[in-house]
Design a protein around this motif. Structure first.
Motif, mmCIF file in Angstrom:
data_model
loop_
_atom_site.group_PDB
_atom_site.id
_atom_site.type_symbol
_atom_site.label_atom_id
_atom_site.label_comp_id
_atom_site.label_asym_id
_atom_site.label_seq_id
_atom_site.Cartn_x
_atom_site.Cartn_y
_atom_site.Cartn_z
ATOM 1 N N ARG A 148 4.698 1.495 -1.148
ATOM 2 C CA ARG A 148 4.248 0.721 0.013
ATOM 3 C C ARG A 148 5.372 -0.092 0.659
ATOM 4 O O ARG A 148 5.431 -0.251 1.879
ATOM 5 C CB ARG A 148 3.107 -0.207 -0.415
ATOM 6 N N VAL A 196 6.324 -1.108 4.702
ATOM 7 C CA VAL A 196 6.267 -2.512 5.117
ATOM 8 C C VAL A 196 7.620 -2.972 5.652
ATOM 9 O O VAL A 196 7.695 -3.650 6.678
ATOM 10 C CB VAL A 196 5.807 -3.404 3.935
ATOM 11 N N THR A 228 9.197 -4.895 9.345
ATOM 12 C CA THR A 228 9.483 -6.307 9.084
ATOM 13 C C THR A 228 10.844 -6.674 9.667
ATOM 14 O O THR A 228 11.812 -5.948 9.508
ATOM 15 C CB THR A 228 9.491 -6.570 7.557
ATOM 16 N N TRP A 259 6.064 -8.425 -2.661
ATOM 17 C CA TRP A 259 5.802 -7.051 -3.121
ATOM 18 C C TRP A 259 6.114 -6.913 -4.612
ATOM 19 O O TRP A 259 5.340 -6.321 -5.359
ATOM 20 C CB TRP A 259 6.629 -6.066 -2.295
#
Length: 132
Positions: A30, A34, A38, A50
């Protein structure tokens, strides 16, 4: 892209349920999606969050794995005891003219439980099933 090093991939591969392994792999992967969305100043806190999420999820599955392992250990011990009991109880069959009392049978079962060797088997099997 973030690539994890160390034993986390081995630990994930050792998880008992495929659903757990898939969820962990999804959580590990993931971060790459992300991070793409960002901005630079936010990347450090996002990566920190995370990492905490991955560790929290892995810790949860380790606890679940240990609980399942405990149950499996109990079942293995009972199965070994039962197999030994069945084998040795055949030797308790009444001999001609000698009656086997309930108390004698109960003492023999207790002794078989103690000497079934289950503790030795479990002690040698368990290290292969525990997560690192």
């Amino acid at each position: 892209a973030v690539d994890l090093v160390g034993g986390i991939h081995n630990t994930v591969a050792s998880l008992h349920l495929e659903r757990w392994r898939n969820e962990m792999k999804g959580e590990i992967n993931r971060i790459n999606q992300v991070l793409r969305d960002t901005t630079s100043p936010q990347k450090t806190p996002v990566v920190r969050d995370w990492i905490r999420s991955v560790i929290r999820l892995l810790d949860h599955y380790k606890v679940e794995h240990k609980a399942m392992l405990k149950e499996a250990t109990t079942l293995l011990e009972l199965a070994l005891w039962k197999a030994d009991l069945n084998e040795k109880e055949e030797g308790l069959v009444e001999r001609e003219g000698v009656r086997t009392t309930r108390g004698r049978r109960k003492r023999a079962r207790k002794e078989i439980c103690i000497t079934s060797g289950a503790s030795i088997v479990i002690k040698n099997v368990l290290p292969f099933l525990e997560l690192k």
